[in-house]
Enzyme design. Structure first.
Site, PDB file in Angstrom:
ATOM      1  N   GLY A   1     -28.095  70.754  -0.540  1.00 22.90           N
ATOM      2  CA  GLY A   1     -29.279  71.423  -1.092  1.00 22.90           C
ATOM      3  C   GLY A   1     -30.209  71.910   0.012  1.00 22.90           C
TER       4      GLY A   1
ATOM      5  N   TYR B   1     -12.088  65.821  -8.248  1.00 27.03           N
ATOM      6  CA  TYR B   1     -13.432  66.235  -8.672  1.00 27.03           C
ATOM      7  C   TYR B   1     -13.597  66.063 -10.183  1.00 27.03           C
ATOM      8  CZ  TYR B   1     -17.111  69.402 -10.209  1.00 27.03           C
ATOM      9  OH  TYR B   1     -18.196  69.937 -10.845  1.00 27.03           O
TER      10      TYR B   1
END
Ligand code: UFG
Length: 338
Positions: free
Chosen positions: A45, A150
């Protein structure tokens, strides 16, 4: 709608709120009248992506002390959980990373929430929980057979949420995004991944820089033009779904999961063609072999999210998704300025 809970504005802890979907959701939360505290380790981020008006705490789910401090600092009505590694190929190459970050990180979060008496969570899930897909549009009751680490971590977390709900009363909504795309229509927030693997930002990079092209991964799928078909859903519409889910968690929902998509599939070639139209630029496309693990078609039925959450996507048209993404990528050639 005013947030439920108290006369003062209710607070939400947004874990992973400096990322792509997280930051857009923080903006939506603030606009809906909530307070937002972003907790993010900034591994993927960006500090600049945290909207003005939100508080930022740097911390890591794998360091429970920092999490405990964050949860102790406010009385949170709920947690939004976006923090995860999210690349299919990377998860195949390094599953240990995915199980540690996604599973251990989430369990730390749920246990810290229990310890601090926070009883509601909205979780970022994915279409990858379905794995081998047999139908389109896909409903929530389609069998779950995730075909990479994932997807397996995300599905396992959904199971954890159900078990924590049954045993400890945790209320949760899992939102299964199809292909998150587009950027903040106000141009304040965008999509900045490194490396960038997603189709739309890669197509727009090729529009911006004529020396680059975009690679098309395979045109021998059983689809109308041979390229993969996806359901692109605008990130601002995803943000609204989180706010709606929070409102429902306050009243009706104990544990549930919803698909988020527009119910329309577009092929890779259709996306490239539409991007040429929207940008007015030539975009060089090079056909290469299939990317391992890509399912041919992924299209959502999001009827339940519409009916039960009252979710109404407003930026659903592919042209709008591309226009808003182009607005950001054209003006931010280096993303948030990395
Ligand atoms: N594609 C290209 N060229 C590129 C990038 C992508 O042709 O440069 C193709 C892909 O092969 C795929 C389609 O464009 O057919 C969309 O690819 P994205 O990488 O943009 O998105 P995915 O459908 O692979 O990924 C999404 C989410 C993931 C999630 C996955 C589940 O972004 O988080 O769906 O299958 F895991």
């Amino acid at each position: 709608m005013a947030p439920a809970g108290s006369g003062s504005r209710a607070a939400v802890l947004v874990v992973g709120g400096a990322g792509y979907v997280g930051s857009h959701t923080v903006k939506g939360l603030l606009a809906a009248g909530y307070r937002a505290v972003v907790f993010d380790n900034l591994s993927t981020g960006h500090r600049q992506a945290v909207p003005r008006g939100a508080r930022f705490l740097k911390g890591d789910l794998l360091q429970p002390a920092s999490l405990g401090r964050a949860l102790a600092a406010h009385r949170f009505q709920a947690v939004f959980h976006f923090a995860a590694r999210a690349l299919v190929g990377e998860s195949v190459a390094d599953p240990a990373l995915y199980y540690r970050q996604n599973l251990t990180g989430t369990q730390n979060l749920l246990d810290a929430m229990r310890a601090h008496g926070v009883g509601k969570i909205v979780f970022s899930s994915t279409a990858a929980v379905y794995g081998e897909v047999r139908t389109a549009p896909l409903r929530e009751d389609h069998p779950k057979a995730p075909c990479n680490p994932y997807g397996r971590t995300k599905w396992t977390i959904e199971c954890m949420l159900r078990d924590y709900g049954a045993a400890y009363g945790l209320r949760s909504v899992s939102l299964r995004y199809f292909n998150a795309a587009g950027c903040d229509p106000d141009g304040e927030l965008g999509e900045d991944h490194d490396p960038e693997t997603h189709l739309i930002p890669n197509v727009l990079r090729a529009a911006r820089d004529r020396r680059r092209g975009v690679r098309i991964f395979g045109d021998d799928y059983e689809t109308p033009d041979g390229t993969c078909v996806r359901d692109y859903v605008h990130v601002t519409d995803l943000a609204q779904a989180h706010v709606r889910a929070l409102e429902k968690l306050d009243s009706e929902i104990q544990v549930d999961a919803f698909n988020l998509g527009n119910g329309s599939g577009y092929s890779v070639r259709e996306v490239v063609d539409m991007a040429r139209e929207v940008t007015g630029r030539p975009i060089r496309a090079e056909l290469v072999g299939r990317r391992p693990g890509d399912p041919p078609v992924l299209v959502a039925s999001a009827e339940r999210a519409r009916a039960e959450l009252g979710w109404q996507p407003v930026f659903g048209a592919l042209g709008t998704i591309l226009e808003t993404a182009w607005g950001w990528h054209r003006t931010h050639p280096r993303g948030y300025g990395r």
